[in-house]
Design an enzyme around this catalytic site. Structure first.
Site, PDB file in Angstrom:
ATOM      1  N   VAL A 135      -0.155  -8.738   8.954  1.00  0.00           N
ATOM      2  CA  VAL A 135       0.784  -9.872   8.953  1.00  0.00           C
ATOM      3  C   VAL A 135       1.072 -10.388  10.360  1.00  0.00           C
ATOM      4  O   VAL A 135       1.610 -11.481  10.526  1.00  0.00           O
ATOM      5  CB  VAL A 135       2.124  -9.572   8.241  1.00  0.00           C
ATOM      6  N   SER A 176      17.571  -4.600   5.736  1.00  0.00           N
ATOM      7  CA  SER A 176      17.995  -3.201   5.860  1.00  0.00           C
ATOM      8  C   SER A 176      19.477  -3.149   6.185  1.00  0.00           C
ATOM      9  O   SER A 176      20.022  -4.076   6.789  1.00  0.00           O
ATOM     10  CB  SER A 176      17.227  -2.512   6.991  1.00  0.00           C
ATOM     11  N   ARG A 236      -2.770  -3.662   5.206  1.00  0.00           N
ATOM     12  CA  ARG A 236      -3.960  -3.524   6.057  1.00  0.00           C
ATOM     13  C   ARG A 236      -4.943  -2.512   5.491  1.00  0.00           C
ATOM     14  O   ARG A 236      -6.136  -2.586   5.720  1.00  0.00           O
ATOM     15  CB  ARG A 236      -3.546  -3.079   7.467  1.00  0.00           C
ATOM     16  N   ASN A 255       7.890  -7.587   2.411  1.00  0.00           N
ATOM     17  CA  ASN A 255       8.280  -6.178   2.531  1.00  0.00           C
ATOM     18  C   ASN A 255       7.627  -5.493   3.724  1.00  0.00           C
ATOM     19  O   ASN A 255       8.203  -4.562   4.289  1.00  0.00           O
ATOM     20  CB  ASN A 255       7.897  -5.478   1.215  1.00  0.00           C
ATOM     21  N   THR A 271       0.811  -1.225   0.000  1.00  0.00           N
ATOM     22  CA  THR A 271       0.000   0.000   0.000  1.00  0.00           C
ATOM     23  C   THR A 271       0.841   1.271   0.000  1.00  0.00           C
ATOM     24  O   THR A 271       0.295   2.375  -0.088  1.00  0.00           O
ATOM     25  CB  THR A 271      -0.918   0.036   1.234  1.00  0.00           C
ATOM     26  N   TYR A 315      14.808  -1.972  16.289  1.00  0.00           N
ATOM     27  CA  TYR A 315      14.567  -2.028  14.834  1.00  0.00           C
ATOM     28  C   TYR A 315      15.747  -2.709  14.145  1.00  0.00           C
ATOM     29  O   TYR A 315      15.564  -3.603  13.307  1.00  0.00           O
ATOM     30  CB  TYR A 315      14.334  -0.617  14.259  1.00  0.00           C
TER      31      TYR A 315
HETATM   32  P1  NDP Z   1       6.132   2.488   4.334  1.00  0.00           P
HETATM   33  O1  NDP Z   1       5.700   2.928   5.697  1.00  0.00           O
HETATM   34  O2  NDP Z   1       5.986   3.444   3.210  1.00  0.00           O
HETATM   35  O3  NDP Z   1       5.428   1.119   3.970  1.00  0.00           O
HETATM   36  C1  NDP Z   1       5.291   0.093   4.917  1.00  0.00           C
HETATM   37  C2  NDP Z   1       4.326  -0.958   4.400  1.00  0.00           C
HETATM   38  O4  NDP Z   1       4.246  -2.019   5.373  1.00  0.00           O
HETATM   39  C3  NDP Z   1       2.933  -0.406   4.202  1.00  0.00           C
HETATM   40  O5  NDP Z   1       2.422  -0.868   2.979  1.00  0.00           O
HETATM   41  C4  NDP Z   1       2.146  -1.001   5.362  1.00  0.00           C
HETATM   42  O6  NDP Z   1       0.840  -1.292   4.921  1.00  0.00           O
HETATM   43  C5  NDP Z   1       2.882  -2.322   5.602  1.00  0.00           C
HETATM   44  N1  NDP Z   1       2.685  -2.805   6.958  1.00  0.00           N
HETATM   45  C6  NDP Z   1       3.171  -2.281   8.105  1.00  0.00           C
HETATM   46  N2  NDP Z   1       2.725  -2.998   9.155  1.00  0.00           N
HETATM   47  C7  NDP Z   1       1.947  -3.994   8.649  1.00  0.00           C
HETATM   48  C8  NDP Z   1       1.204  -5.049   9.218  1.00  0.00           C
HETATM   49  N3  NDP Z   1       1.171  -5.248  10.539  1.00  0.00           N
HETATM   50  N4  NDP Z   1       0.516  -5.881   8.408  1.00  0.00           N
HETATM   51  C9  NDP Z   1       0.536  -5.702   7.072  1.00  0.00           C
HETATM   52  N5  NDP Z   1       1.229  -4.714   6.468  1.00  0.00           N
HETATM   53  C10 NDP Z   1       1.919  -3.874   7.252  1.00  0.00           C
HETATM   54  O7  NDP Z   1       7.673   2.102   4.516  1.00  0.00           O
HETATM   55  P2  NDP Z   1       8.740   1.460   3.497  1.00  0.00           P
HETATM   56  O8  NDP Z   1       8.165   1.234   2.169  1.00  0.00           O
HETATM   57  O9  NDP Z   1       9.947   2.262   3.626  1.00  0.00           O
HETATM   58  O10 NDP Z   1       8.998   0.078   4.245  1.00  0.00           O
HETATM   59  C11 NDP Z   1       8.921  -1.175   3.609  1.00  0.00           C
HETATM   60  C12 NDP Z   1       9.984  -2.099   4.176  1.00  0.00           C
HETATM   61  O11 NDP Z   1      11.267  -1.566   3.859  1.00  0.00           O
HETATM   62  C13 NDP Z   1       9.961  -2.257   5.690  1.00  0.00           C
HETATM   63  O12 NDP Z   1      10.205  -3.610   6.001  1.00  0.00           O
HETATM   64  C14 NDP Z   1      11.130  -1.383   6.151  1.00  0.00           C
HETATM   65  O13 NDP Z   1      11.669  -1.822   7.365  1.00  0.00           O
HETATM   66  C15 NDP Z   1      12.092  -1.594   5.003  1.00  0.00           C
HETATM   67  N6  NDP Z   1      13.135  -0.595   4.852  1.00  0.00           N
HETATM   68  C16 NDP Z   1      12.817   0.719   4.682  1.00  0.00           C
HETATM   69  C17 NDP Z   1      13.826   1.642   4.528  1.00  0.00           C
HETATM   70  C18 NDP Z   1      13.565   3.103   4.411  1.00  0.00           C
HETATM   71  O14 NDP Z   1      14.507   3.901   4.621  1.00  0.00           O
HETATM   72  N7  NDP Z   1      12.353   3.534   4.069  1.00  0.00           N
HETATM   73  C19 NDP Z   1      15.230   1.218   4.491  1.00  0.00           C
HETATM   74  C20 NDP Z   1      15.439  -0.177   4.698  1.00  0.00           C
HETATM   75  C21 NDP Z   1      14.418  -1.048   4.836  1.00  0.00           C
HETATM   76  P3  NDP Z   1      -0.509  -1.005   5.726  1.00  0.00           P
HETATM   77  O15 NDP Z   1      -0.314   0.236   6.520  1.00  0.00           O
HETATM   78  O16 NDP Z   1      -1.552  -0.948   4.652  1.00  0.00           O
HETATM   79  O17 NDP Z   1      -0.689  -2.202   6.557  1.00  0.00           O
HETATM   80  C1  8X3 Z   2      15.601   1.739   7.260  1.00  0.00           C
HETATM   81  C2  8X3 Z   2      16.871   2.453   7.025  1.00  0.00           C
HETATM   82  O1  8X3 Z   2      18.842   3.522   8.148  1.00  0.00           O
HETATM   83  O2  8X3 Z   2      16.645   4.313   8.766  1.00  0.00           O
HETATM   84  O3  8X3 Z   2      15.819   0.407   7.538  1.00  0.00           O
HETATM   85  O4  8X3 Z   2      17.385   2.182   9.493  1.00  0.00           O
HETATM   86  S1  8X3 Z   2      17.451   3.138   8.427  1.00  0.00           S
END
Ligand code: NDP
Ligand code: 8X3
Length: 253
Positions: free
Chosen positions: A60, A139, A34, A86, A11, A152
């Site tokens: 999840v 990450s 969600r 993801n 999403t 985290y």
């Molecule tokens: P966003 O907040 O933009 O997206 C997070 C996504 O995770 C949303 O689609 C949300 O969907 C979903 N989500 C969160 N909790 C739940 C849950 N309990 N059940 C189902 N879905 C869930 O963040 P990012 O796109 O940045 O994050 C995606 C992944 O990338 C994560 O695992 C994050 O740790 C990782 N990451 C991000 C980085 C960054 O700097 N942004 C760097 C490294 C890794 P909804 O709310 O609809 O449930």
């Molecule tokens: C997300 C990247 O550097 O904010 O995993 O932890 S950082």
């Protein structure tokens, strides 16, 4: 028949970008998250471009809901070719001894247990079919702890170990397993981390050009498109002015 990718957390951010990239690359999609409204929006957008999309709204962290959702898949949709684990989040940026225990539980339940649940539900079919690819979004935070990142970072270190363990356990099959470890990606991540404080979130990306969700989706698609005998085991992707999880050069504002 088109290949099928199941993307959790589709999403927003990296998950939504993966949905767009894999749609463009000819996949049919099972999109989960969600937020039903956002799932419907992205389904509508991609279907208008000719992609077949199924959406499954569940948390999840709820293993029963996840199981029901996966069991609702019928016919060709049962054969998932690519699972992108993801869905995940960071909550808080505080010293470990001052952290919020509810935030810890949410991160552990989502980033570790949610990813394990999806793996447990989808991978047996891949092993049976002797075909499939699991792409976990880890990450740079899992490589080394940074100040105030404690729990985290630990969840993402767990993602690395769980990914490595799965790769070993499916080695007899043709299933491939990849850990993508992004650095700073501008998504909704920091807004969630700071419990909705948008100005604090904006500061995270000040003075540096961060990665985008699309940059990470490109890497995921590359891994999924590699020849069958090539397993991209792990990829660390940083913004150019980022030296590590904690070393970031910011241009003076
Ligand atoms: P966003 O907040 O933009 O997206 C997070 C996504 O995770 C949303 O689609 C949300 O969907 C979903 N989500 C969160 N909790 C739940 C849950 N309990 N059940 C189902 N879905 C869930 O963040 P990012 O796109 O940045 O994050 C995606 C992944 O990338 C994560 O695992 C994050 O740790 C990782 N990451 C991000 C980085 C960054 O700097 N942004 C760097 C490294 C890794 P909804 O709310 O609809 O449930
Ligand atoms: C997300 C990247 O550097 O904010 O995993 O932890 S950082």
């Amino acid at each position: 028949m088109k290949k099928i990718a199941l993307i959790t957390g589709a999403t927003s951010g990296i998950g939504a970008a993966c949905a767009r990239k894999f749609a463009e690359g000819g996949y049919s999609l099972i999109l989960t998250g969600r937020n039903e409204g956002k799932l419907a929006e992205i389904k509508d957008e991609l279907e208008k471009e000719g992609t077949k999309v199924i959406t499954l709204a569940f948390d999840v962290r709820d293993a029963n809901a996840a199981q029901k959702a996966i069991e609702s898949l019928a016919g060709e949709w049962e054969s998932v070719d690519v699972l992108i684990n993801n869905a995940g989040l960071a909550l808080g940026l505080e010293k470990e001894y001052e952290g919020d225990m509810n935030d810890w539980n949410t991160m552990i339940d989502t980033n570790i247990k949610g990813l394990l649940t999806m793996t447990r539900l989808v991978v047996p079919g891949m092993v049976k079919r002797d075909s499939g690819h699991v792409i976990n979004i880890g990450s740079v935070a899992g490589d080394a702890a940074y100040a105030n990142g404690n729990v985290y970072c630990a969840t993402k270190a767990a993602v690395k170990t769980i990914t490595d363990g799965l790769r070993i356990d499916v080695a007899e099959s043709a299933v491939r397993v990849t850990n993508i470890k992004p650095g700073l990606v501008e998504t909704n991540f920091s807004v969630i981390r700071f419990h909705g404080d948008e100005s604090r979130a904006e500061n995270v990306y000040k003075g540096i050009e961060p990665l985008t969700g699309a940059d990470i989706a490109d890497v995921a698609f590359y891994a999924a498109s590699a020849p069958k005998h090539v397993q991209i085991a792990e990829v660390l992707v940083l913004a150019t002015h980022q030296g590590s999880g904690s070393v970031i050069y910011r241009k003076p504002q």
